[in-house]
Design a protein around this motif. Structure first.
Motif, PDB file in Angstrom:
ATOM      1  N   LEU A 130       0.887  -1.129  -0.104  1.00 24.35           N
ATOM      2  CA  LEU A 130      -0.067  -0.046   0.058  1.00 24.35           C
ATOM      3  C   LEU A 130       0.629   1.353  -0.135  1.00 24.35           C
ATOM      4  O   LEU A 130       1.771   1.474   0.864  1.00 24.35           O
ATOM      5  CB  LEU A 130      -0.966  -0.152   1.082  1.00 24.35           C
ATOM      6  N   SER A 131       0.651   2.077  -0.882  1.00 19.25           N
ATOM      7  CA  SER A 131       1.693   3.371  -1.027  1.00 19.25           C
ATOM      8  C   SER A 131       0.769   4.602  -0.882  1.00 19.25           C
ATOM      9  O   SER A 131      -0.246   4.523  -1.437  1.00 19.25           O
ATOM     10  CB  SER A 131       2.259   3.411  -2.554  1.00 19.25           C
ATOM     11  N   SER A 132       1.426   5.511  -0.259  1.00 21.80           N
ATOM     12  CA  SER A 132       0.780   6.831  -0.283  1.00 21.80           C
ATOM     13  C   SER A 132       1.251   7.730  -1.256  1.00 21.80           C
ATOM     14  O   SER A 132       2.212   7.465  -1.843  1.00 21.80           O
ATOM     15  CB  SER A 132       1.191   7.492   1.171  1.00 21.80           C
ATOM     16  N   LYS A 133       0.597   8.939  -1.631  1.00 20.74           N
ATOM     17  CA  LYS A 133       1.187   9.600  -2.625  1.00 20.74           C
ATOM     18  C   LYS A 133       2.610  10.425  -2.157  1.00 20.74           C
ATOM     19  O   LYS A 133       3.182  10.819  -2.986  1.00 20.74           O
ATOM     20  CB  LYS A 133       0.201  10.883  -2.738  1.00 20.74           C
ATOM     21  N   ASP A 134       2.830  10.283  -0.906  1.00 21.22           N
ATOM     22  CA  ASP A 134       4.064  10.823  -0.531  1.00 21.22           C
ATOM     23  C   ASP A 134       5.311   9.881  -0.556  1.00 21.22           C
ATOM     24  O   ASP A 134       6.522  10.123  -0.444  1.00 21.22           O
ATOM     25  CB  ASP A 134       4.277  11.228   0.970  1.00 21.22           C
ATOM     26  N   GLY A 135       5.201   8.577  -1.056  1.00 18.94           N
ATOM     27  CA  GLY A 135       6.045   7.627  -1.172  1.00 18.94           C
ATOM     28  C   GLY A 135       6.230   6.617  -0.169  1.00 18.94           C
ATOM     29  O   GLY A 135       7.090   5.946  -0.189  1.00 18.94           O
ATOM     30  N   SER A 176      -6.280  10.416   3.917  1.00 18.70           N
ATOM     31  CA  SER A 176      -6.289  10.585   2.354  1.00 18.70           C
ATOM     32  C   SER A 176      -6.390   9.005   1.519  1.00 18.70           C
ATOM     33  O   SER A 176      -5.625   8.930   0.607  1.00 18.70           O
ATOM     34  CB  SER A 176      -4.830  11.203   1.889  1.00 18.70           C
ATOM     35  N   LYS A 177      -7.451   8.294   1.886  1.00 21.82           N
ATOM     36  CA  LYS A 177      -7.594   7.092   1.402  1.00 21.82           C
ATOM     37  C   LYS A 177      -7.664   7.271  -0.233  1.00 21.82           C
ATOM     38  O   LYS A 177      -6.788   6.138  -0.891  1.00 21.82           O
ATOM     39  CB  LYS A 177      -8.656   6.422   2.015  1.00 21.82           C
ATOM     40  N   LYS A 178      -8.138   8.182  -0.646  1.00 16.50           N
ATOM     41  CA  LYS A 178      -8.462   8.205  -2.036  1.00 16.50           C
ATOM     42  C   LYS A 178      -7.157   8.491  -2.911  1.00 16.50           C
ATOM     43  O   LYS A 178      -6.814   8.136  -3.999  1.00 16.50           O
ATOM     44  CB  LYS A 178      -9.450   9.271  -2.651  1.00 16.50           C
ATOM     45  N   ASP A 179      -5.999   8.836  -2.126  1.00 15.39           N
ATOM     46  CA  ASP A 179      -4.611   8.993  -2.733  1.00 15.39           C
ATOM     47  C   ASP A 179      -3.702   7.840  -2.409  1.00 15.39           C
ATOM     48  O   ASP A 179      -2.752   7.787  -3.193  1.00 15.39           O
ATOM     49  CB  ASP A 179      -3.994  10.374  -2.158  1.00 15.39           C
ATOM     50  N   LEU A 180      -4.242   6.807  -1.727  1.00 16.27           N
ATOM     51  CA  LEU A 180      -3.560   5.463  -1.861  1.00 16.27           C
ATOM     52  C   LEU A 180      -3.486   4.658  -3.021  1.00 16.27           C
ATOM     53  O   LEU A 180      -4.731   4.705  -3.628  1.00 16.27           O
ATOM     54  CB  LEU A 180      -4.177   4.681  -0.652  1.00 16.27           C
ATOM     55  N   THR A 181      -2.670   3.816  -3.167  1.00 17.30           N
ATOM     56  CA  THR A 181      -2.737   2.791  -4.371  1.00 17.30           C
ATOM     57  C   THR A 181      -2.240   1.539  -3.611  1.00 17.30           C
ATOM     58  O   THR A 181      -1.394   1.502  -2.726  1.00 17.30           O
ATOM     59  CB  THR A 181      -1.669   3.092  -5.678  1.00 17.30           C
ATOM     60  N   LEU A 182      -2.740   0.342  -4.226  1.00 21.30           N
ATOM     61  CA  LEU A 182      -2.237  -0.887  -3.892  1.00 21.30           C
ATOM     62  C   LEU A 182      -1.655  -1.692  -4.963  1.00 21.30           C
ATOM     63  O   LEU A 182      -2.395  -1.939  -6.143  1.00 21.30           O
ATOM     64  CB  LEU A 182      -3.525  -1.596  -3.509  1.00 21.30           C
ATOM     65  N   LYS A 183      -0.503  -2.067  -4.786  1.00 21.23           N
ATOM     66  CA  LYS A 183       0.279  -2.826  -5.798  1.00 21.23           C
ATOM     67  C   LYS A 183       0.339  -4.242  -5.495  1.00 21.23           C
ATOM     68  O   LYS A 183       0.928  -4.621  -4.399  1.00 21.23           O
ATOM     69  CB  LYS A 183       1.679  -2.329  -5.913  1.00 21.23           C
ATOM     70  N   ILE A 184      -0.197  -5.264  -6.080  1.00 17.29           N
ATOM     71  CA  ILE A 184       0.005  -6.642  -5.894  1.00 17.29           C
ATOM     72  C   ILE A 184       0.684  -7.223  -7.111  1.00 17.29           C
ATOM     73  O   ILE A 184       0.399  -6.958  -8.188  1.00 17.29           O
ATOM     74  CB  ILE A 184      -1.520  -7.261  -6.035  1.00 17.29           C
ATOM     75  N   GLY A 185       1.726  -7.996  -6.557  1.00 12.12           N
ATOM     76  CA  GLY A 185       2.387  -8.721  -7.623  1.00 12.12           C
ATOM     77  C   GLY A 185       4.004  -9.073  -7.368  1.00 12.12           C
ATOM     78  O   GLY A 185       4.124  -8.914  -6.357  1.00 12.12           O
ATOM     79  N   THR A 186       4.898  -9.561  -8.323  1.00 11.35           N
ATOM     80  CA  THR A 186       6.111  -9.911  -8.072  1.00 11.35           C
ATOM     81  C   THR A 186       6.779  -8.363  -8.542  1.00 11.35           C
ATOM     82  O   THR A 186       6.283  -7.618  -9.014  1.00 11.35           O
ATOM     83  CB  THR A 186       6.498 -10.971  -9.043  1.00 11.35           C
ATOM     84  N   VAL A 187       8.210  -8.605  -8.396  1.00  8.21           N
ATOM     85  CA  VAL A 187       9.000  -7.577  -8.937  1.00  8.21           C
ATOM     86  C   VAL A 187       8.754  -6.996 -10.381  1.00  8.21           C
ATOM     87  O   VAL A 187       8.677  -6.007 -10.782  1.00  8.21           O
ATOM     88  CB  VAL A 187      10.566  -7.796  -8.823  1.00  8.21           C
ATOM     89  N   ASP A 188       8.684  -8.261 -11.181  1.00  4.07           N
ATOM     90  CA  ASP A 188       8.414  -8.008 -12.616  1.00  4.07           C
ATOM     91  C   ASP A 188       7.064  -7.795 -13.177  1.00  4.07           C
ATOM     92  O   ASP A 188       6.864  -7.162 -14.028  1.00  4.07           O
ATOM     93  CB  ASP A 188       9.059  -9.262 -13.320  1.00  4.07           C
ATOM     94  N   GLU A 189       6.193  -8.802 -12.577  1.00  7.68           N
ATOM     95  CA  GLU A 189       4.618  -8.459 -13.081  1.00  7.68           C
ATOM     96  C   GLU A 189       3.716  -8.092 -11.795  1.00  7.68           C
ATOM     97  O   GLU A 189       3.762  -8.706 -10.789  1.00  7.68           O
ATOM     98  CB  GLU A 189       4.287  -9.988 -13.546  1.00  7.68           C
ATOM     99  N   ASN A 190       2.985  -7.081 -11.869  1.00  6.02           N
ATOM    100  CA  ASN A 190       2.237  -6.608 -10.972  1.00  6.02           C
ATOM    101  C   ASN A 190       1.097  -5.798 -11.395  1.00  6.02           C
ATOM    102  O   ASN A 190       1.045  -5.365 -12.527  1.00  6.02           O
ATOM    103  CB  ASN A 190       2.741  -5.804 -10.105  1.00  6.02           C
ATOM    104  N   ILE A 191       0.212  -5.442 -10.642  1.00  6.84           N
ATOM    105  CA  ILE A 191      -1.041  -4.954 -10.887  1.00  6.84           C
ATOM    106  C   ILE A 191      -1.401  -3.857  -9.908  1.00  6.84           C
ATOM    107  O   ILE A 191      -0.698  -3.886  -8.729  1.00  6.84           O
ATOM    108  CB  ILE A 191      -2.168  -5.460 -10.934  1.00  6.84           C
ATOM    109  N   THR A 192      -1.843  -2.691 -10.193  1.00  3.03           N
ATOM    110  CA  THR A 192      -1.993  -1.430  -9.218  1.00  3.03           C
ATOM    111  C   THR A 192      -3.416  -1.032  -9.299  1.00  3.03           C
ATOM    112  O   THR A 192      -4.033  -0.597 -10.223  1.00  3.03           O
ATOM    113  CB  THR A 192      -1.061  -0.363  -9.656  1.00  3.03           C
ATOM    114  N   TYR A 193      -4.052  -0.890  -7.975  1.00  2.00           N
ATOM    115  CA  TYR A 193      -5.455  -0.695  -7.839  1.00  2.00           C
ATOM    116  C   TYR A 193      -5.243   1.012  -7.209  1.00  2.00           C
ATOM    117  O   TYR A 193      -4.558   1.031  -6.431  1.00  2.00           O
ATOM    118  CB  TYR A 193      -6.316  -1.462  -6.926  1.00  2.00           C
ATOM    119  N   THR A 194      -5.938   1.859  -7.642  1.00  2.00           N
ATOM    120  CA  THR A 194      -6.419   3.009  -6.692  1.00  2.00           C
ATOM    121  C   THR A 194      -7.565   2.693  -5.907  1.00  2.00           C
ATOM    122  O   THR A 194      -8.488   1.982  -6.174  1.00  2.00           O
ATOM    123  CB  THR A 194      -6.777   3.937  -7.995  1.00  2.00           C
TER     124      THR A 194
END
Length: 196
Positions: A130-135, A176-194
């Motif tokens: 889970l990533s914030s807009k600030d990194g 700021s939940k709407k600014d969070l992103t969720l990345k699921i996957g491996t280093v090479d293959e992944n998907i990202t949800y807002t």
């Protein structure tokens, strides 16, 4: 002998004339021009650096395929505690809260596997971040004993499971939940949800 001296003198004069002619030829500019040409041709041969495209952001409810998995992140909620039964619950540290992701996963592989294992090879195991807009990045919290926790849960081949993945984050990040992103996957293959 005189003829020989005359021939030598003529040869000497010819060579001296050729040498003086060569020294007056501008050598340096031709080298500069060649260098300029080679640089410009090298620049033309070198492909322009391509920018890495930004990952496509999937919206909540959108289905995605990742390696041997069909995944759908359905909703994201902010909770001060996660109830595991009528009297038991998980509570975050002071100043923190939980962002609880509800998702479903189907294992299309040929054997049972954990969707989000706690250990494994970085380039092979699927993780969630889970990533914030600030990194700032957050890893899933262990909800040991909670039957709805998908982190580390083994899913049989061809089976599906719906559950949650919880992230403990500071309250200001959760606001700021709407600014969070969720990345699921491996280093090479992944998907990202807002999480909007």
């Amino acid at each position: 002998m005189r003829k020989l001296a005359l021939v030598l003198a003529c040869t000497f004069l010819c060579l001296a004339g050729c040498a003086s002619e060569q020294s007056s030829t501008p050598v340096k500019p031709s080298i500069e021009n060649n260098a300029g040409d080679s640089n410009s041709s090298a620049a033309a041969d070198t492909p322009a650096p391509t920018e890495t495209p930004a990952p496509e952001l999937l919206s909540l409810g959108k289905k995605a395929t990742l390696l041997d998995w069909n995944i759908c992140v359905k909703k994201a909620e902010v909770k001060n505690k996660i109830m595991t039964s009528k009297y038991l619950y998980f509570k975050p540290k002071t100043g923190n809260t939980f962002v609880v992701i509800t998702m479903s996963a189907k294992n299309n592989g040929e054997k049972a596997e954990a969707l989000l294992p706690s250990i494994g090879y970085q380039n092979k195991m699927i993780t969630a971040t889970l990533s914030s807009k600030d990194g700032d990045e957050f890893k899933p919290s262990a909800l040991t004993g909670y039957d709805k926790d998908l982190a580390g849960e083994s899913i049989e081949a061809s089976a599906s499971k719906t559950g949650v993945v919880a992230f403990e984050v500071p309250k200001k990040v959760a606001k700021s939940k709407k600014d969070l992103t969720l990345k699921i996957g491996t280093v090479d293959e992944n998907i990202t949800y807002t999480l909007k």
